[in-house]
Design a protein around this motif. Structure first.
Motif, short mmCIF file in Angstrom:
data_model
loop_
_atom_site.label_atom_id
_atom_site.label_comp_id
_atom_site.label_asym_id
_atom_site.label_seq_id
_atom_site.Cartn_x
_atom_site.Cartn_y
_atom_site.Cartn_z
N ASN A 77 -74.46 32.99 80.26
CA ASN A 77 -74.88 32.35 79.20
C ASN A 77 -76.11 31.30 79.28
N PHE A 78 -76.51 31.49 80.44
CA PHE A 78 -77.78 30.45 80.64
C PHE A 78 -78.91 31.22 81.26
N LYS A 79 -78.98 32.51 80.84
CA LYS A 79 -79.89 33.29 81.36
C LYS A 79 -81.18 32.82 80.48
N GLY A 80 -82.34 32.74 81.05
CA GLY A 80 -83.48 32.26 80.33
C GLY A 80 -83.63 30.80 80.06
N ILE A 81 -82.76 30.04 80.39
CA ILE A 81 -82.63 28.66 80.03
C ILE A 81 -83.71 28.04 80.66
N ASP A 82 -84.01 28.49 81.96
CA ASP A 82 -85.29 27.77 82.77
C ASP A 82 -86.63 27.96 81.99
N ASP A 83 -86.68 29.14 81.46
CA ASP A 83 -87.86 29.42 80.66
C ASP A 83 -87.96 28.44 79.34
N THR A 84 -86.87 28.37 78.80
CA THR A 84 -86.62 27.35 77.36
C THR A 84 -86.96 26.08 78.06
N LEU A 85 -86.44 25.72 79.10
CA LEU A 85 -86.80 24.09 79.30
C LEU A 85 -88.41 24.00 79.48
N VAL A 86 -89.14 24.84 79.82
CA VAL A 86 -90.50 24.80 79.64
C VAL A 86 -91.15 24.90 78.29
N THR A 87 -90.76 25.95 77.54
CA THR A 87 -91.30 26.24 76.28
C THR A 87 -90.88 25.27 75.14
N GLU A 88 -89.86 24.57 75.23
CA GLU A 88 -89.15 23.68 74.24
C GLU A 88 -89.36 22.32 74.84
N GLN A 89 -90.40 22.00 75.35
CA GLN A 89 -90.61 20.74 76.03
C GLN A 89 -90.33 19.58 75.05
N ALA A 90 -90.74 19.57 73.68
CA ALA A 90 -90.48 18.67 72.76
C ALA A 90 -88.96 18.45 72.61
N ALA A 91 -88.42 19.34 72.38
CA ALA A 91 -86.73 19.34 72.07
C ALA A 91 -85.98 18.84 73.17
N PHE A 92 -86.36 19.27 74.39
CA PHE A 92 -85.68 18.61 75.73
C PHE A 92 -86.10 16.89 75.76
N LYS A 93 -87.31 16.79 75.59
CA LYS A 93 -87.88 15.04 75.68
C LYS A 93 -86.89 14.36 74.56
N GLU A 94 -86.65 15.01 73.28
CA GLU A 94 -85.87 14.22 72.49
C GLU A 94 -84.33 13.89 72.83
N ILE A 95 -84.10 14.99 73.56
CA ILE A 95 -82.69 15.00 74.43
C ILE A 95 -82.79 13.86 75.31
N PHE A 96 -83.87 14.15 76.34
CA PHE A 96 -83.97 13.23 77.44
C PHE A 96 -83.96 11.72 76.93
N ASP A 97 -84.68 11.57 75.71
CA ASP A 97 -84.80 9.97 75.43
C ASP A 97 -83.71 9.53 74.75
N SER A 98 -82.74 10.29 74.16
CA SER A 98 -81.74 10.10 73.36
C SER A 98 -80.93 9.02 74.11
N LYS A 99 -80.28 8.14 73.20
CA LYS A 99 -79.15 7.24 73.85
C LYS A 99 -77.88 8.00 73.88
N ASP A 100 -77.74 9.00 73.03
CA ASP A 100 -76.63 9.86 73.21
C ASP A 100 -77.01 11.30 73.47
N PRO A 101 -77.46 11.74 74.69
CA PRO A 101 -78.07 13.04 74.66
C PRO A 101 -77.03 14.09 74.65
N HIS A 102 -75.83 13.62 75.07
CA HIS A 102 -74.47 14.58 75.00
C HIS A 102 -74.17 15.01 73.76
N ARG A 103 -74.74 14.49 72.73
CA ARG A 103 -74.18 14.77 71.37
C ARG A 103 -75.40 15.40 70.55
N MET A 104 -76.31 15.63 71.26
CA MET A 104 -77.46 16.29 70.60
C MET A 104 -77.48 17.73 70.57
#
Length: 133
Positions: free
Chosen positions: A60-87
């Protein structure tokens, strides 16, 4: 542990995902240059190793390493969240990964929030068993 044993018995948790959650990636994982200006290189290296290991190990994780690079803004939003586990996760992964698999992402992205993610997971999966009392 009891919660996990019940979920294993009901085939609701992939044993390979459980092993990965506990042990993380194994073997040599090539590094990828840090494309993000908002995270230190050592943090990136650890995070990328976790994502790449999951992508190489779990279907189920196939390609997520590439998505980590291409979806930088979305991952930054999760990273910066006080509740990232709910995003919501970016790309196809919000639908593709189950709640347990999403904890692998949180453990890689924000290990300081894994305890809260586990608490939410247990709460979510034990509610259905409370009627048995």
């Amino acid at each position: 542990m009891l919660c996990m044993q019940i979920l294993f018995g009901e085939k609701k948790v992939n044993p390979a995902a459980w092993r990965y959650f506990l042990a993380g990636p194994t073997g040599d994982i090539p590094k990828r240059e840090n494309p993000w200006s908002w995270i230190r290189v050592d943090e990136w290296d650890h995070m990328y190793r976790q994502f790449k290991g999951a992508a190489d190990t779990l279907e189920n994780f196939k390609g997520i390493d590439d998505t980590l690079v291409t979806e930088q803004a979305a991952f930054k939003e999760i990273f910066d969240s006080k509740d990232p586990h709910r995003m919501s996760l970016p790309g196809v992964y919000n639908e593709k990964l189950d709640m347990f698999e999403k904890m692998i992402v949180i453990k890689a992205l924000r290990p300081d929030k894994i305890t809260e993610a586990v608490q939410d997971f247990i709460r979510e999966h034990t509610v259905s068993y409370t009627h048995l009392r």
